[in-house]
Design a protein around this motif. Structure first.
Motif, PDB file in Angstrom:
ATOM      1  N   UNK A   2      57.688  37.959  61.922  1.00 35.54           N
ATOM      2  CA  UNK A   2      57.914  39.372  61.665  1.00 35.54           C
ATOM      3  C   UNK A   2      58.105  39.619  60.172  1.00 35.54           C
ATOM      4  N   UNK A   3      57.675  40.791  59.729  1.00 35.29           N
ATOM      5  CA  UNK A   3      57.934  41.253  58.370  1.00 35.29           C
ATOM      6  C   UNK A   3      58.824  42.480  58.470  1.00 35.29           C
ATOM      7  N   UNK A   4      59.906  42.494  57.702  1.00 44.06           N
ATOM      8  CA  UNK A   4      60.845  43.605  57.711  1.00 44.06           C
ATOM      9  C   UNK A   4      60.547  44.533  56.536  1.00 44.06           C
ATOM     10  N   UNK A   5      60.584  45.840  56.796  1.00 43.39           N
ATOM     11  CA  UNK A   5      60.341  46.842  55.750  1.00 43.39           C
ATOM     12  C   UNK A   5      61.533  47.789  55.703  1.00 43.39           C
ATOM     13  N   UNK A   6      62.109  47.960  54.524  1.00 46.03           N
ATOM     14  CA  UNK A   6      63.206  48.905  54.347  1.00 46.03           C
ATOM     15  C   UNK A   6      62.630  50.268  53.988  1.00 46.03           C
ATOM     16  N   UNK A   7      62.973  51.279  54.805  1.00 41.95           N
ATOM     17  CA  UNK A   7      62.424  52.619  54.647  1.00 41.95           C
ATOM     18  C   UNK A   7      63.497  53.542  54.072  1.00 41.95           C
ATOM     19  N   UNK A   8      63.170  54.210  52.971  1.00 41.88           N
ATOM     20  CA  UNK A   8      64.078  55.175  52.361  1.00 41.88           C
ATOM     21  C   UNK A   8      63.667  56.601  52.720  1.00 41.88           C
ATOM     22  N   UNK A   9      64.651  57.478  52.735  1.00 41.49           N
ATOM     23  CA  UNK A   9      64.384  58.878  53.004  1.00 41.49           C
ATOM     24  C   UNK A   9      65.453  59.758  52.398  1.00 41.49           C
ATOM     25  N   UNK A  37      55.295  44.055  62.387  1.00 41.69           N
ATOM     26  CA  UNK A  37      55.887  44.825  61.293  1.00 41.69           C
ATOM     27  C   UNK A  37      57.053  45.634  61.850  1.00 41.69           C
ATOM     28  N   UNK A  38      58.257  45.357  61.331  1.00 42.04           N
ATOM     29  CA  UNK A  38      59.469  46.033  61.787  1.00 42.04           C
ATOM     30  C   UNK A  38      60.035  46.854  60.635  1.00 42.04           C
ATOM     31  N   UNK A  39      60.189  48.152  60.850  1.00 45.13           N
ATOM     32  CA  UNK A  39      60.778  49.031  59.844  1.00 45.13           C
ATOM     33  C   UNK A  39      62.254  49.242  60.157  1.00 45.13           C
ATOM     34  N   UNK A  40      63.072  49.299  59.111  1.00 46.54           N
ATOM     35  CA  UNK A  40      64.507  49.569  59.262  1.00 46.54           C
ATOM     36  C   UNK A  40      64.819  50.890  58.579  1.00 46.54           C
ATOM     37  N   UNK A  41      65.439  51.803  59.319  1.00 42.34           N
ATOM     38  CA  UNK A  41      65.799  53.111  58.788  1.00 42.34           C
ATOM     39  C   UNK A  41      67.303  53.309  58.956  1.00 42.34           C
ATOM     40  N   UNK A  42      67.975  53.587  57.847  1.00 44.12           N
ATOM     41  CA  UNK A  42      69.413  53.854  57.868  1.00 44.12           C
ATOM     42  C   UNK A  42      69.612  55.348  57.646  1.00 44.12           C
TER      43      UNK A  42
END
Length: 272
Positions: A2-9, A37-42
């Motif tokens: 898996x590849x982790x992607x940090x998503x900003x908003x 592909x795994x996106x992380x949203x905080x």
């Protein structure tokens, strides 16, 4: 793998540059093979917005329970990403360059003992090891870096990859992570510049310098920017003497930009 992607908003919308990070991860995954592909949203976002990240290549989006008020806390986001990478045995984290992600990425790398490469400008070469190209000396040159550690953090520059939309929806999964030390970071407030295209997200930037002779002539810059759908910027001397606000200052000591087109009007000086 898996590849982790940090998503900003911000303000309930996800940044275009973070969508580029997902597209970059997707293309990297194709090179590596058999990759999720795994996106992380905080923070708090509508489900439809999160599901739409599947259009750019994310198969899953992880949201963090009770994270509404910590999306701009550097330490908290670093803790979350480090915990996910360790608990799910993920070795590659990708994020888009910004002042926030620079701080988050460095902390994550320290926590999980990963190599970190910033200012990445192209997809990695995985034909023999793991090689990435990055810009150096404020964009004056490039370097190719060999990353030999198992765990890696890549911080990519904006506008280095095209966004191609697929009609896919990502699966939303909520996770619960205990974040420590939240009381150490306090956000007293944020000021949003209304009615403008943000410089650090702009595809086109029109920037002016002292060659315009005075602030009364700035309508030339603003009219051109409006016609092109561009953001407006200025040189450091212009902001220093008060012709334009400091948030428009572009350069090594100002806002870092990566547009597809940069138009400099009446500006002399260094390449950056």
């Amino acid at each position: 793998m898996s590849i982790l992607v940090f998503v900003e908003g911000s303000e309930g919308e996800l940044k275009k540059s973070s969508k580029e990070a997902i597209a970059y991860a997707n293309e990297t995954g194709k090179k590596i093979g058999d990759t999720e592909i795994i996106a992380v949203v905080v923070g708090k976002y509508d489900q439809s917005i999160l599901e739409s990240l599947g259009n750019y290549g994310a198969s899953k989006v992880l949201t963090v329970k009770d994270s509404d008020n910590i999306d701009q806390q550097i330490g908290a986001c670093a803790d979350i990403l480090a915990e996910i990478m360790q608990s799910q045995n993920i070795s590659l984290l990708i994020m888009t360059k910004s002042s926030f992600s620079d701080n988050v990425g460095g902390r994550v790398a320290g926590k999980i003992e990963a190599s970190i490469v910033s200012n990445v400008v192209s997809l990695p070469d995985v034909s023999s090891g793991f090689m990435v190209k990055k810009s150096i000396f404020t964009g004056k040159a490039f370097a190719t870096v060999s990353v030999s550690t198992n765990k890696k953090v890549l911080i990519i520059k904006k506008n280095i990859i095209d966004l191609r939309l697929d009609e896919n929806l990502a699966i939303i999964e909520q996770i619960e992570i205990a974040v420590k030390g939240l009381e150490k970071e306090t956000i007293t407030g944020k000021k949003k510049i209304e009615g403008e295209i943000l410089l650090d997200e702009a595809d086109i930037v029109v920037s002016g310098g002292r060659g315009l002779k005075g602030p009364e002539n700035w309508g030339i810059i603003e009219d051109l920017a409006k016609a092109l759908g561009a953001a407006t910027g200025c040189s450091k001397p212009v902001s220093d003497i008060g012709w334009r606000p400091h948030h428009e200052h572009v350069g090594q000591t100002g806002v870092k930009v990566s547009p597809n087109l940069y138009i400099a009007v009446g500006i002399s000086g260094a390449i950056q």
